[in-house]
Design a protein around this motif. Structure first.
Motif, PDB file in Angstrom:
ATOM      1  N   ILE A 186     -17.682 -22.540 -13.553  1.00 34.02           N
ATOM      2  CA  ILE A 186     -18.211 -21.556 -14.498  1.00 34.02           C
ATOM      3  C   ILE A 186     -18.139 -20.165 -13.866  1.00 34.02           C
ATOM      4  O   ILE A 186     -18.782 -19.912 -12.845  1.00 34.02           O
ATOM      5  CB  ILE A 186     -19.675 -21.882 -14.865  1.00 34.02           C
ATOM      6  CG1 ILE A 186     -19.751 -23.213 -15.596  1.00 34.02           C
ATOM      7  CG2 ILE A 186     -20.272 -20.771 -15.719  1.00 34.02           C
ATOM      8  CD1 ILE A 186     -21.163 -23.675 -15.888  1.00 34.02           C
ATOM      9  N   PRO A 187     -17.377 -19.251 -14.426  1.00 35.75           N
ATOM     10  CA  PRO A 187     -17.258 -17.907 -13.837  1.00 35.75           C
ATOM     11  C   PRO A 187     -18.502 -17.060 -14.120  1.00 35.75           C
ATOM     12  O   PRO A 187     -18.928 -16.947 -15.270  1.00 35.75           O
ATOM     13  CB  PRO A 187     -16.026 -17.305 -14.530  1.00 35.75           C
ATOM     14  CG  PRO A 187     -15.371 -18.457 -15.259  1.00 35.75           C
ATOM     15  CD  PRO A 187     -16.470 -19.424 -15.570  1.00 35.75           C
ATOM     16  N   LYS A 188     -19.063 -16.491 -13.085  1.00 36.29           N
ATOM     17  CA  LYS A 188     -20.259 -15.660 -13.241  1.00 36.29           C
ATOM     18  C   LYS A 188     -19.997 -14.482 -14.178  1.00 36.29           C
ATOM     19  O   LYS A 188     -20.818 -14.183 -15.055  1.00 36.29           O
ATOM     20  CB  LYS A 188     -20.722 -15.157 -11.870  1.00 36.29           C
ATOM     21  CG  LYS A 188     -21.940 -14.239 -11.950  1.00 36.29           C
ATOM     22  CD  LYS A 188     -22.425 -13.818 -10.568  1.00 36.29           C
ATOM     23  CE  LYS A 188     -21.424 -12.915  -9.877  1.00 36.29           C
ATOM     24  NZ  LYS A 188     -21.926 -12.409  -8.585  1.00 36.29           N
ATOM     25  N   LEU A 234     -22.645 -22.292   0.864  1.00 32.75           N
ATOM     26  CA  LEU A 234     -22.900 -21.430  -0.283  1.00 32.75           C
ATOM     27  C   LEU A 234     -21.829 -21.715  -1.325  1.00 32.75           C
ATOM     28  O   LEU A 234     -20.641 -21.764  -0.998  1.00 32.75           O
ATOM     29  CB  LEU A 234     -22.857 -19.964   0.120  1.00 32.75           C
ATOM     30  CG  LEU A 234     -23.140 -18.949  -0.996  1.00 32.75           C
ATOM     31  CD1 LEU A 234     -24.614 -18.988  -1.390  1.00 32.75           C
ATOM     32  CD2 LEU A 234     -22.753 -17.537  -0.547  1.00 32.75           C
ATOM     33  N   GLN A 235     -22.248 -21.936  -2.558  1.00 30.26           N
ATOM     34  CA  GLN A 235     -21.286 -22.164  -3.639  1.00 30.26           C
ATOM     35  C   GLN A 235     -20.855 -20.809  -4.173  1.00 30.26           C
ATOM     36  O   GLN A 235     -21.643 -20.090  -4.781  1.00 30.26           O
ATOM     37  CB  GLN A 235     -21.916 -23.019  -4.742  1.00 30.26           C
ATOM     38  CG  GLN A 235     -20.951 -23.390  -5.850  1.00 30.26           C
ATOM     39  CD  GLN A 235     -21.524 -24.432  -6.793  1.00 30.26           C
ATOM     40  OE1 GLN A 235     -22.294 -25.292  -6.395  1.00 30.26           O
ATOM     41  NE2 GLN A 235     -21.134 -24.361  -8.055  1.00 30.26           N
ATOM     42  N   ILE A 236     -19.602 -20.457  -3.955  1.00 33.42           N
ATOM     43  CA  ILE A 236     -19.123 -19.119  -4.311  1.00 33.42           C
ATOM     44  C   ILE A 236     -18.591 -19.057  -5.735  1.00 33.42           C
ATOM     45  O   ILE A 236     -18.348 -17.969  -6.270  1.00 33.42           O
ATOM     46  CB  ILE A 236     -18.036 -18.630  -3.322  1.00 33.42           C
ATOM     47  CG1 ILE A 236     -16.891 -19.638  -3.240  1.00 33.42           C
ATOM     48  CG2 ILE A 236     -18.643 -18.393  -1.953  1.00 33.42           C
ATOM     49  CD1 ILE A 236     -15.779 -19.233  -2.276  1.00 33.42           C
ATOM     50  N   GLU A 237     -18.384 -20.199  -6.360  1.00 34.88           N
ATOM     51  CA  GLU A 237     -17.962 -20.241  -7.752  1.00 34.88           C
ATOM     52  C   GLU A 237     -18.810 -21.263  -8.493  1.00 34.88           C
ATOM     53  O   GLU A 237     -19.136 -22.325  -7.975  1.00 34.88           O
ATOM     54  CB  GLU A 237     -16.483 -20.632  -7.875  1.00 34.88           C
ATOM     55  CG  GLU A 237     -15.506 -19.551  -7.434  1.00 34.88           C
ATOM     56  CD  GLU A 237     -15.454 -18.377  -8.401  1.00 34.88           C
ATOM     57  OE1 GLU A 237     -16.019 -18.482  -9.515  1.00 34.88           O
ATOM     58  OE2 GLU A 237     -14.861 -17.349  -8.026  1.00 34.88           O
ATOM     59  N   GLY A 238     -19.170 -20.957  -9.733  1.00 35.42           N
ATOM     60  CA  GLY A 238     -19.890 -21.891 -10.571  1.00 35.42           C
ATOM     61  C   GLY A 238     -21.361 -22.012 -10.223  1.00 35.42           C
ATOM     62  O   GLY A 238     -21.913 -21.261  -9.415  1.00 35.42           O
ATOM     63  N   THR A 239     -21.998 -22.975 -10.872  1.00 30.87           N
ATOM     64  CA  THR A 239     -23.410 -23.270 -10.620  1.00 30.87           C
ATOM     65  C   THR A 239     -23.551 -24.733 -10.226  1.00 30.87           C
ATOM     66  O   THR A 239     -22.663 -25.540 -10.482  1.00 30.87           O
ATOM     67  CB  THR A 239     -24.280 -23.004 -11.864  1.00 30.87           C
ATOM     68  OG1 THR A 239     -23.834 -23.872 -12.924  1.00 30.87           O
ATOM     69  CG2 THR A 239     -24.180 -21.572 -12.315  1.00 30.87           C
TER      70      THR A 239
END
Length: 589
Positions: A186-188, A234-239
Motif C-alpha cells: 500500500i503506497p503511503k 522497519l517496514q518502508i513500504e505498506g502497512t
C-alpha cells in the motif's frame, strides 16, 4: 448423551504424545495455517529461512540498529496531546490514546497451505505497541466511511442475495482478481492522495482537520516496525497486517483503484464486488486481457493476479458461483480443497450447546448459501465432516431433520441468523463440566437477562510453537511479580503497571541505607531493614500478567495469600471471602 470415554481418552493421549514429541524435538514447529483451520508441521530451519527471505526484501524492509520504541512512543503521545490541545478529543480520550511502557511489535509467519511452495503470510502482533491505540482511533474514524463504498460486500449471505438479482449478458464470464501482498504494497502517498481527494466525504465522520488526519496517517506508516529473530526491522513500504488501521486503509485503496480502473474499461461490468483484497466480477470473455492490463497499469506496487471461471464456476469467499446458460448465477456453499474440515470436536471440553450450534451453523451456511439443488450433497458433506470430528450419527441426523424443517417453513429468509438476544447481558465465564451448568441455572433463576458465555480453560494453541520473539522479562509491565529473600524462605509479592526493570530499580533504591529512616516503606524495605536481610533482585519471577488494574489487584492478593511472604496483612484485606475455600484447597496441596 453418553460420552465415548474410549475415544476421549485416545484424544487426550494423542495430545500428550504431541506435546512430548515437540519437547523432545525442538527442531520442529507446529502452528496453525494461514487459512483452512488446519495445523501445520514444519522444520524450524525451513521456517526461519522462509521468514529471513521475506524480511530481507530490501524494497519493503530495512534493518535497524536501535530499538525505536521510545522514540515512537514519544511522537505518539505528542500527537495525542496536539489533538487534546486543539479540543478534538477530551481528557478521557487523551488518556486512552497515550501509550506507556510500550513494547515493539513482533512479526511471525503463518504457512499458506493453499500455495504449492513454502510461502508464509507475515503477521505483526501490534498489541501494546507505541501506535496501537492511535491506529485503532483512526480505524474507528475511517471505518464508517468505508461502509458506504459501492463495491464492498459484507459477507457471503449478502453476496448470495445480490447475485439472485443479476442477469449476465451473453458471452460474459466470471473472473476474480487478487492483489499480490496488498498490505506490504500500500503506497503511503496514494493513501494521502485518496484522503485529500475524498475529504468532502471523510470530513463528515470526524472533527479532525485534513492536515491532522494526514499527519497521523503518515506517522502510522513511518512507525511500522517489528522484531523477528532478535532483530529489528522497519517496514518502508505498506502497512503491517496486525495494525488496527491496516484493513480500513487497505479497503480505501482497493475501492479507489477499482473505481478509477472501471472508468477506463471499454465495456460494462454488470456485477463487481470486493471483499478485502479479493474482487469478483463478470466481464466479456474477449476482454479479460484488457481487464488485467488496466488494473496492473494503475500503480507499480499494486499488482493483480486473475482467475477465470472453470466449467462456468468460480469461488469467492465460501461460495461457488455458477454461471447458468440463461445468464443467471446459481450458488453453492464451498470449502477450499486445503480446508482441514476441522470443527469443534465433539470430545472437546465444551458445553453441549456449543456442539449443537456447530451443527446448526454449518446447516445454516449450507441452506443459505446454496441453491436448493445442492442441499442433499451438502448435507452429506456435513455428515462426513461431523463424523471425522466424532459427532454421534443420531445427534447429527436429528439436528439436520429439525433444522431443515424449520428453515424450509421460514417464509422470510434473512441474510443473517435471527437474533433475539439484543436485551441480554453476557458475562464471560470459564467452562468446567458439571459445575458451570449448575451456576448457569442459578444465574438464570436470578435474572433472565443475564447469560453466561462459556469458554474453555484449555485450547489447542497450548501445543503450538511460540513463533513470536519473547519480550525481555524486565521490559514487561502490568504484572504481578515475586522477589525472593536471600537470607530466609520468605519472598515479596508486588504488582506494577511499569516496566519491571523500573519497579526493581525503585525497590533497590528503597533498600539503600540513607532510606532507613524513611517513614513510608514497602513491606520489602521493612523486611530488609528490620531483619538485615537482602533480596535477590536478579531472581525476580513473573507470577501473572494482567492489564486490568482491579483483576491485577485480586491476583496480587491471591498470590500473597497462598505464599510465605513478607507482605503485611493489609495487603490482602480487600480480597473477597469467596476465594477463601479455593485458596485453602491450594494451600493443602
Amino acid at each position: 448423551m453418553k460420552r465415548n470415554n474410549k475415544k476421549e481418552n485416545l484424544f487426550l493421549t494423542n495430545l500428550i504424545i504431541t506435546k512430548k514429541f515437540l519437547q523432545d524435538h525442538p527442531e520442529c514447529i507446529i502452528s496453525k495455517s494461514d487459512k483452512g483451520n488446519s495445523t501445520v508441521f514444519m522444520y524450524r530451519d525451513d521456517y526461519t529461512a522462509a521468514m529471513s527471505e521475506l524480511v530481507n526484501d530490501e524494497a519493503t524492509y530495512t534493518n535497524l540498529n536501535k530499538d525505536p520504541t521510545s522514540i515512537f512512543q514519544t511522537k505518539n503521545n505528542e500527537l495525542v496531546k496536539d489533538l487534546f490541545d486543539q479540543h478534538i478529543i477530551n481528557e478521557s480520550t487523551m488518556k486512552k490514546l497515550k501509550t506507556h511502557n510500550s513494547l515493539p511489535p513482533r512479526m511471525y509467519g503463518l504457512r499458506k497451505t493453499h500455495k504449492p511452495n513454502l510461502s508464509m503470510r507475515p503477521i505483526v502482533s501490534c498489541l501494546n505497541s507505541p501506535t496501537y491505540n492511535l491506529s485503532n482511533y483512526i480505524h474507528q474514524i475511517l471505518s464508517p466511511w468505508t461502509t458506504t463504498f459501492d463495491y464492498n460486500v459484507k459477507n457471503s449471505f449478502e453476496l448470495v442475495e445480490l447475485v439472485k438479482t443479476v442477469q449476465l449478458p451473453p458471452n460474459y464470464v466470471l473472473v476474480s482478481l487478487d492483489v499480490v501482498s496488498l498490505f506490504t504494497n500500500i503506497p503511503k502517498q496514494l493513501v494521502l492522495h485518496i484522503i485529500k481527494e475524498n475529504w468532502s466525504h471523510i470530513s463528515a465522520y470526524t472533527e479532525l482537520s485534513r492536515t491532522m488526519l494526514c499527519r497521523i496517517i503518515e506517522f502510522i506508516f513511518d512507525s511500522s516496525y517489528f522484531t523477528i529473530n532478535g532483530r529489528i526491522y522497519l517496514q518502508i513500504e505498506g502497512t503491517a497486517m496486525g495494525n488496527p488501521a491496516s484493513p480500513t486503509i487497505a479497503n480505501m485503496v482497493m475501492h479507489y483503484v477499482i473505481s478509477k480502473c472501471v472508468k477506463k474499461l471499454t465495456f460494462i461490468i454488470p456485477i463487481l464486488k470486493l471483499y478485502v483484497d479479493d474482487t469478483f466480477m463478470a466481464v466479456p470473455y474477449d476482454k479479460v486481457d484488457e481487464l488485467i492490463n488496466t488494473f496492473n497499469s494503475f500503480h507499480k506496487r499494486i499488482q493483480f493476479t486473475l482467475e477465470k471461471e472453470t466449467q462456468n464456476r468460480i469461488s469467492f469467499l465460501d461460495v461457488q458461483l455458477i454461471r447458468q446458460t440463461d445468464g443467471s448465477i446459481a450458488t453453492n456453499w464451498y470449502n477450499k480443497p486445503t480446508s482441514s474440515n476441522r470443527v469443534l470436536n465433539y470430545l472437546s471440553h465444551h458445553p453441549q450447546i456449543h456442539k449443537i450450534n456447530t451443527v446448526r451453523n454449518m446447516l445454516f451456511r449450507c441452506y443459505s448459501l446454496s441453491s436448493k439443488e445442492f442441499w442433499p450433497a451438502n448435507e452429506t458433506k456435513i455428515k462426513n465432516i461431523l463424523k471425522i470430528n466424532n459427532y454421534p450419527r443420531n445427534l447429527v441426523n436429528k439436528t439436520i431433520h429439525l433444522y431443515k424443517n424449520k428453515f424450509v417453513k421460514t417464509t422470510i429468509r434473512n441474510t443473517e441468523q435471527p437474533n433475539d438476544n439484543h436485551n441480554k447481558i453476557y458475562y464471560k465465564f470459564p467452562y468446567i463440566e458439571g459445575l458451570s451448568e449448575k451456576i448457569e441455572i442459578l444465574v438464570k433463576n436470578h435474572s433472565t437477562n443475564i447469560k453466561l458465555a462459556f469458554y474453555p480453560l484449555t485450547k489447542l494453541e497450548i501445543i503450538y510453537t511460540k513463533l513470536k520473539d519473547s519480550h525481555p522479562k524486565l521490559m514487561t509491565s502490568n504484572l504481578v511479580y515475586q522477589i525472593p529473600c536471600r537470607d530466609c524462605n520468605l519472598s515479596y509479592v508486588g504488582m506494577t503497571r511499569q516496566y519491571l526493570k523500573n519497579r526493581i530499580r525503585q525497590h533497590t533504591y528503597d533498600c539503600k541505607e540513607n532510606n532507613r529512616d524513611k517513614n513510608e516503606k514497602t513491606a520489602l524495605a521493612l523486611h530488609h531493614f528490620q531483619e538485615n536481610h537482602n533480596f535477590d533482585f536478579n531472581d525476580v519471577k513473573i507470577l501473572d500478567k494482567e492489564s486490568n488494574y482491579h483483576k491485577r489487584c485480586i491476583s496480587e492478593m491471591i498470590h500473597i495469600f497462598i505464599r510465605d511472604t513478607v507482605n503485611i496483612r493489609t495487603d490482602t484485606q480487600k480480597l473477597s471471602i469467596i476465594y477463601n475455600n479455593l485458596m485453602r484447597e491450594i494451600n493443602k496441596k
